[in-house]
Scaffold this active site. Structure first.
Site, PDB file in Angstrom:
ATOM      1  N   ARG A  50       0.832  -1.195   0.000  1.00 43.26           N
ATOM      2  CA  ARG A  50       0.000   0.000   0.000  1.00 43.26           C
ATOM      3  C   ARG A  50       0.870   1.250   0.000  1.00 43.26           C
ATOM      4  O   ARG A  50       2.013   1.217   0.447  1.00 43.26           O
ATOM      5  CB  ARG A  50      -0.908   0.040   1.240  1.00 43.26           C
ATOM      6  N   SER A 149      -7.901  -1.230   0.780  1.00 49.40           N
ATOM      7  CA  SER A 149      -8.930  -1.466   1.781  1.00 49.40           C
ATOM      8  C   SER A 149      -9.574  -0.146   2.211  1.00 49.40           C
ATOM      9  O   SER A 149      -9.952   0.658   1.365  1.00 49.40           O
ATOM     10  CB  SER A 149      -8.358  -2.241   2.972  1.00 49.40           C
ATOM     11  N   LYS A 159      -2.921  -6.602  -3.778  1.00 50.79           N
ATOM     12  CA  LYS A 159      -2.882  -7.851  -3.016  1.00 50.79           C
ATOM     13  C   LYS A 159      -2.880  -9.040  -3.966  1.00 50.79           C
ATOM     14  O   LYS A 159      -3.509  -8.995  -5.032  1.00 50.79           O
ATOM     15  CB  LYS A 159      -4.096  -7.967  -2.085  1.00 50.79           C
ATOM     16  N   ASP A 307     -16.478  -1.631   3.959  1.00 51.24           N
ATOM     17  CA  ASP A 307     -15.412  -0.720   3.569  1.00 51.24           C
ATOM     18  C   ASP A 307     -15.223  -0.750   2.060  1.00 51.24           C
ATOM     19  O   ASP A 307     -16.001  -1.364   1.328  1.00 51.24           O
ATOM     20  CB  ASP A 307     -14.123  -1.047   4.321  1.00 51.24           C
ATOM     21  N   ASP A 309     -13.239  -2.137  -0.190  1.00 50.96           N
ATOM     22  CA  ASP A 309     -13.178  -3.396  -0.948  1.00 50.96           C
ATOM     23  C   ASP A 309     -14.147  -4.428  -0.411  1.00 50.96           C
ATOM     24  O   ASP A 309     -14.138  -5.585  -0.841  1.00 50.96           O
ATOM     25  CB  ASP A 309     -11.753  -3.941  -1.001  1.00 50.96           C
ATOM     26  N   ASP A 311     -14.418  -6.086   2.331  1.00 43.77           N
ATOM     27  CA  ASP A 311     -13.989  -7.246   3.113  1.00 43.77           C
ATOM     28  C   ASP A 311     -14.206  -7.025   4.611  1.00 43.77           C
ATOM     29  O   ASP A 311     -13.994  -7.942   5.403  1.00 43.77           O
ATOM     30  CB  ASP A 311     -12.531  -7.629   2.823  1.00 43.77           C
ATOM     31  N   ARG A 312     -14.639  -5.828   4.997  1.00 44.16           N
ATOM     32  CA  ARG A 312     -14.942  -5.535   6.398  1.00 44.16           C
ATOM     33  C   ARG A 312     -16.383  -5.056   6.517  1.00 44.16           C
ATOM     34  O   ARG A 312     -16.963  -4.572   5.554  1.00 44.16           O
ATOM     35  CB  ARG A 312     -13.990  -4.482   6.954  1.00 44.16           C
ATOM     36  N   GLU A 394     -11.334 -11.290  12.958  1.00 47.61           N
ATOM     37  CA  GLU A 394     -10.304 -10.443  13.548  1.00 47.61           C
ATOM     38  C   GLU A 394     -10.911  -9.149  14.055  1.00 47.61           C
ATOM     39  O   GLU A 394     -11.963  -8.717  13.602  1.00 47.61           O
ATOM     40  CB  GLU A 394      -9.177 -10.175  12.556  1.00 47.61           C
ATOM     41  N   SER A 396     -10.503  -6.127  13.654  1.00 47.54           N
ATOM     42  CA  SER A 396     -10.730  -4.965  12.790  1.00 47.54           C
ATOM     43  C   SER A 396     -11.932  -5.170  11.871  1.00 47.54           C
ATOM     44  O   SER A 396     -11.965  -4.655  10.757  1.00 47.54           O
ATOM     45  CB  SER A 396      -9.476  -4.665  11.974  1.00 47.54           C
TER      46      SER A 396
END
Length: 550
Positions: A50, A149, A159, A307, A309, A311-312, A394, A396
């Site tokens: 990043r 992200s 990634k 978020d 992308d 993934d959260r 996780e 986050s």
């Protein structure tokens, strides 16, 4: 968070925070990194490489070199199936995809791009890889996700996901990183590349309908019939991210009452409210960044966001507003292991060392094995792939879990399914996740948690990562006997890159960030705020002593 909160936090982003998109994109092509400057080298952290083009940490040369390194890695490992590539909505993502395609096409890699240039969430790439590879022992696929992200709008990210569909392990990223830096040092002379116009029309470049494949398979992991029959009203805020056009097709296909708050895509993300530190950050676990959806909580039975992308996740309830990420993880685990009978008794609960101790208590009550690993979702990949883990999560706000039949869904974080699960939970239980959290802590004890972040030089981060149990001289933590001092995770004996100290009713963990020049101290108490404060103070003393010698 025990850090200074910026006065702008939670307020609409002022014009002064908005960057010049044209300048950022021009810098991507015009500025070249100096491999002699550590901050300008390719560096794979816990979630890929990043950086910002304006700081010469995410530029065309980075992407060209990483892409060539991936091509060479694939060849060395006999990975010769298609490569699925997706992008998010950050301004640098499309230029980076163009650069990567030039290299992939020149190297003869079969590359799958989204139909019509659609944005593609991280979990969708993982799903595509696993779907293609199912039943194959040769000609397997892998993937690239171009995203930083939830990082600020001026960032770019890159990634790599190998054939297991999850984030690449350190042995892979280390190889790619070293080879990419060598290519940069050599002036890119060994990088194979063709003009973009030729690459787009190359025989190896194909379109793939990621959206239809993923949305059409969601019923295998989420019980939409229960959601639909309950008639609950749902809201979603894509936060201008890669899943922005996924939510309406989900609602239409499964006939659920889901309102999309906004489908706006803006590379400046000017619609966001400012995060805790005065920066724009599309973090669905931050109450400062989530003000728009929090303000609408009374309009929905449950609402959620993802978020950039996707993934959260972040879940907003009428009862509690935005749920703390750790709190919702515990609710998900408690629900899933009671409502997925086909998972079998051997599926374990996966958590990172800095996730809430409430998960430990939930797992014990469920009589499920706890699998505790270092920070980084890569540690859950094998367990999710093989089914030995029912859930991996996780702190986050990242999680993934098995399909309803107990087979693998994704091996990367999936914010979409974690968000939709909040609807299933609300529909089946008749109470939202915020109310169910209150039930959990009423039975198992309520944690108080906080996190401290502070600047750290690379040398200081290295010193903190090498903290050992021998450096903890005391026998007590905030007045209680110390039960464990860990520098390796209990689940897999991997180094946690720092230290974790536990007592009967509290713990702290200290570790350097894998993506920023900061360190973090996580702490939790099952007593009260005063006890938590004492834990943090003692943790800070240990960290200060370690950094003093660096």
């Amino acid at each position: 968070m025990s850090t200074t909160i910026n006065p702008l936090a939670g307020k609409p982003a002022p014009p002064s925070l908005l960057f010049d998109v044209a300048k950022l994109v021009a810098a991507y092509a015009d500025l070249r990194p100096d491999p002699g400057v550590p901050a300008q080298r390719v560096q794979f952290g816990t979630s890929g490489h990043r950086g910002s083009s304006l700081e010469r940490s995410f530029n065309e040369w980075h992407v060209l070199s990483i892409s060539q390194a991936i091509c060479e890695y694939r060849k060395s490992k006999g990975i010769n199936g298609p490569l699925f590539m997706g992008i998010d909505t950050h301004a640098l993502s499309q230029p980076a995809q163009d650069s990567a395609l030039e290299v992939l096409a020149a190297n003869g890699v079969e590359t799958m791009l989204a139909v019509g240039g659609e944005y593609t969430p991280t979990p969708v790439i993982s799903h595509a890889i696993l779907g293609y590879n199912h039943g194959r022992s040769a000609g397997q696929a892998d993937g690239i996700v171009i995203t930083p992200s939830h990082n600020p709008p001026d960032n770019g990210g890159f990634k790599y996901n190998p054939p297991n569909g999850g984030p690449a392990d350190t042995d892979i990223t280390g190889w790619i990183q070293d080879r990419a830096n060598a290519l940069i040092e050599g002036g890119l002379k060994e990088v194979r590349r063709m003009p973009l116009s030729r690459a787009r029309h190359a025989g190896t470049t194909h379109e793939y309908d990621f959206l239809d494949a993923y949305v059409g398979d969601l019923g295998g992991v989420i019980d939409f019939e229960t959601i639909r029959s309950a008639g609950i009203h749902l809201g979603v805020d894509p936060l201008g991210g890669a899943g922005v056009h996924y939510w309406k097709p989900i609602a239409a296909r499964y006939k659920i009452d889901l309102t999309v708050v906004s489908e706006e895509v803006d590379p400046q993300f000017a619609f966001m409210t400012v995060d805790w530190d005065g920066r724009i950050r599309m973090d669905p676990s931050s109450s400062y960044a989530m003000q728009r959806l929090i303000g609408l909580k009374s309009q929905y039975d449950v609402a959620f966001a993802c978020d950039t992308d996707h993934d959260r996740h972040g879940v907003v309830t009428r009862s509690s507003g935005l749920l703390v990420a750790n709190h919702y993880l515990a609710v998900m685990i408690d629900y899933l292991f009671q409502h997925r009978p086909k998972w079998g008794g051997g599926a374990a609960v996966g958590k990172t060392v800095v996730s809430t101790g409430l998960i430990d208590r939930v797992a014990k009550r469920l009589q499920r094995k706890l699998y505790e690993v270092p920070v980084g979702f890569k540690w859950f990949v094998d367990g999710l792939f093989g089914g030995s883990l029912g859930f991996g999560g996780e702190e986050s706000a990242g999680a993934s879990f098995l399909r309803r039949d107990g087979s693998v869904w994704t091996t990367d974080k999936d914010g979409i399914t974690a968000a939709l699960l909040s609807a299933e939970i609300t529909a089946r239980r008749g109470r939202d996740p915020g109310e169910l959290y209150r039930d959990l802590v009423g039975e198992l004890g309520e944690p108080c948690a906080d996190r401290v972040e502070a600047p750290a030089t690379p040398a200081q981060k290295a010193a903190l990562a090498k903290l050992s149990p021998k450096q903890v001289q005391g026998k007590q933590l905030a007045g209680e006997p110390i039960e464990q001092v860990l520098d390796r995770a209990p689940g897999n004996d991997a180094s946690i890159g720092g230290i974790k100290v536990t007592s009967a009713s509290g713990w702290f963990a200290a570790r350097p960030s894998g993506t920023e020049d900061i360190y973090k101290i996580y702490a939790e108490s099952f007593k009260d705020q005063a006890h938590l404060k004492s834990i943090l103070q003692e943790a800070q003393q240990i960290v200060d002593a370690a950094l003093k010698n660096s």
